[in-house]
Design an enzyme around this catalytic site. Sequence first.
Site, PDB file in Angstrom:
ATOM      1  N   LYS A   1       0.904  -1.273   0.062  1.00 37.86           N
ATOM      2  CA  LYS A   1       0.071   0.004  -0.015  1.00 37.86           C
ATOM      3  C   LYS A   1       1.012   1.178   0.158  1.00 37.86           C
ATOM      4  CE  LYS A   1      -3.904   1.707   2.433  1.00 37.86           C
ATOM      5  NZ  LYS A   1      -4.367   2.494   1.081  1.00 37.86           N
TER       6      LYS A   1
ATOM      7  N   ILE B   1     -10.414   5.982  -0.185  1.00 37.74           N
ATOM      8  CA  ILE B   1      -9.778   5.643   0.887  1.00 37.74           C
ATOM      9  C   ILE B   1      -8.779   6.814   1.607  1.00 37.74           C
ATOM     10  CG2 ILE B   1      -8.145   4.177   2.240  1.00 37.74           C
ATOM     11  CD1 ILE B   1     -10.328   2.445   1.215  1.00 37.74           C
ATOM     12  N   GLY B   2      -8.018   7.141   0.562  1.00 33.22           N
ATOM     13  CA  GLY B   2      -7.427   8.576   0.720  1.00 33.22           C
ATOM     14  C   GLY B   2      -5.881   8.226   1.484  1.00 33.22           C
TER      15      GLY B   2
ATOM     16  N   ASN C   1       5.054   1.591  -2.886  1.00 34.59           N
ATOM     17  CA  ASN C   1       4.457   2.617  -3.687  1.00 34.59           C
ATOM     18  C   ASN C   1       4.539   3.780  -2.628  1.00 34.59           C
ATOM     19  OD1 ASN C   1       1.971   4.406  -4.052  1.00 34.59           O
ATOM     20  ND2 ASN C   1       1.750   2.754  -5.513  1.00 34.59           N
TER      21      ASN C   1
ATOM     22  N   ASN D   1       3.873   6.933  -6.844  1.00 33.50           N
ATOM     23  CA  ASN D   1       2.216   7.188  -7.115  1.00 33.50           C
ATOM     24  C   ASN D   1       1.929   8.505  -7.485  1.00 33.50           C
ATOM     25  OD1 ASN D   1      -0.492   7.099  -6.847  1.00 33.50           O
ATOM     26  ND2 ASN D   1      -0.652   6.034  -5.074  1.00 33.50           N
TER      27      ASN D   1
ATOM     28  N   CYS E   1      -3.027   8.585  -7.469  1.00 32.33           N
ATOM     29  CA  CYS E   1      -4.083   8.741  -6.504  1.00 32.33           C
ATOM     30  C   CYS E   1      -5.149   9.711  -6.570  1.00 32.33           C
ATOM     31  CB  CYS E   1      -3.718   8.601  -4.945  1.00 32.33           C
ATOM     32  SG  CYS E   1      -5.112   8.324  -3.960  1.00 32.33           S
TER      33      CYS E   1
ATOM     34  N   LYS F   1       3.259   4.860 -11.532  1.00 33.28           N
ATOM     35  CA  LYS F   1       1.950   4.545 -11.767  1.00 33.28           C
ATOM     36  C   LYS F   1       1.089   5.736 -12.171  1.00 33.28           C
ATOM     37  CE  LYS F   1      -1.706   1.911  -9.542  1.00 33.28           C
ATOM     38  NZ  LYS F   1      -2.066   1.188  -8.290  1.00 33.28           N
TER      39      LYS F   1
ATOM     40  N   ASN G   1      -4.357   3.209 -12.831  1.00 36.50           N
ATOM     41  CA  ASN G   1      -4.869   3.567 -11.533  1.00 36.50           C
ATOM     42  C   ASN G   1      -6.246   3.622 -11.579  1.00 36.50           C
ATOM     43  OD1 ASN G   1      -5.619   4.328  -8.627  1.00 36.50           O
ATOM     44  ND2 ASN G   1      -3.433   5.355  -8.565  1.00 36.50           N
ATOM     45  N   THR G   2      -7.095   4.003 -10.656  1.00 35.58           N
ATOM     46  CA  THR G   2      -8.557   3.994 -10.717  1.00 35.58           C
ATOM     47  C   THR G   2      -9.249   4.919 -11.612  1.00 35.58           C
ATOM     48  OG1 THR G   2      -8.816   5.104  -8.825  1.00 35.58           O
ATOM     49  CG2 THR G   2      -9.025   2.730  -8.557  1.00 35.58           C
TER      50      THR G   2
END
Lengths: 305, 264
Positions: free
Chosen positions: A47, A73-74, A101, A129, A132, A167, A194-195
């Site tokens: 994570k 989630i943050g 990450n 990352n 996010c 990412k 990523n999302t």
Amino acid sequence: MPLPNLSVNIAGLRLQNPVMPASGTFGFGEEYSRFFDLNLLGAIVVKAVTLKPAPGNPPPRLAETASGLLNSIGLQNPGLEVFIREKMPFLRRFKPPVIVNIAGKTLEEYVELAERLSEVEGVAALEVNISCPNVKEGGVAFGVDPKMAAGVITAVRRRTPLPIIAKLTPNVTDITEIARAAEDAGCDAVSLINTLQGMAIDVERRRPLLANVVGGLSGPAIKPVALYAVWRVARAVKIPVIGMGGIRTATDALEFMLAGARAVAVGTATFTRPTAMVEIIEGLREYLHRNNINDINELVGAIKV
Amino acid sequence: MSAGVEHIGLICSNVEIGPGAYLMEISLPEVALRARPGQFLHLRCGEGMEWLLRRPLSVHDVDKKSGRVSLLYQVVGKGTSWLAGQKPGINIDVLGPLGRGFSLPPCGGKALLVAGGVGIAPLFFLARELLGRGVILKFFLGARTRNLLLRLEALQRLGIEIEVATDDGSAGFSGPVTALLEKSIPKEKPDIVFACGPRPMLAACAGLLAGHHIPGEFSLEERMACGLGACRGCAVPVRSPEGGATYENVCTCGPVFAAQEIIW
């Protein structure tokens, strides 16, 4: 017939197979170690770690949508020091390379995270990352602009001998532009997607289902979008691509590899089937055997268009 | 490898016991032996047509002899609708028992149990365990209306004192179960209060208990993905030891929390 080769090289790391968890869905490894031997994985991706402990966003943080999962989630995590002190000793017990990450609010934070982690035994690579969607500062802000993305990668590159993986977010006009910028700035691989940003509304209460209003969508719902992004990026860069987004089965993983991914990450599927990754690895082996393919690398980008 | 967490259980029965409320019995001998009141099972739902996350359901009761575990659930969405459609004879994929349950007082003492609606789910098992330990207990069961007083008869069969409240006054006390609790606390003087129900009910209970300096343990519900502490999706705000606020996972730090620990 000899056993088919499943191993792949990513960013100078030799992975025994191309399957790894997607960051954020696998905690720091411990949670799933009761379900299977983590030594079976190609790599262990933990994570996101931030410099200071991050409390995360207010709940509700999850909303299920059609074949998908929205989360906000943050980046909740105990911070760099606790990660090094309390999480790394466990992770060092396993053979697969540990990919950490890292998420910063500022360029300086990314650099500090990279410097500190470079000194930590057992950290094999950094996944930077810049994608996010659920934090106010940093995160995706660095991943939607090629110059900003290149800036982070350049700065991290100067301060770490570790392989770095950028990412990438799909929430951009042209993901290949960001991927090329990251490659030119010296990263060793890219991971995507990523999302996807999304939202869901409770019509009775007329309120968003997520306290954060918007979140990141993962799960089978995003697989075609992810596959398309991977296919485009794989043709735009020379560095390896780690593909992810809705992978549930070995067939899904194969699609990503044929589209050009050298390795794949599995995330949301693990929530439903804790052993999904192990089943996918077995499924890849079986596919190679059934198709008389000696080396999984032959499949990378082998889509016939 | 799984240390007894992954199971396939045969559904023995799945019956609607109230409007949209179902009682499901699953043959899970290992779970029946190991589960403690307040723990939950994470059920795989939606095999086939559509991908769904697992659904967390509290263990409603266990029968160690027959190896059966029962679950009580209200149909609220896709997952529970799917569960409601499962027939006896079908195998279901279960993770559990998961989470931290209620702390069981050694023996003796007096406990009040407060359930709102389907919140009786984890408290039935707890009531049976407490009875076995010689704890004096009284059950407060609240619901919107009479036919949503789930498992009232089963509770009566346990031979415990029960008080009932309905929002519409169709049975027992007319008003929220928390008002009933408020009236009773001074005369009952419980050593502990266990509760489960909608968040506003629990918040009101916590306020009452704080006023009387009585400890409480509440079972919380939150949308959950992994159920194992990995994803951090099922966060609940709690007071940190340093006095600030932090988030804990409902799945691994709960689902049972001390009432005064939660920031309501």
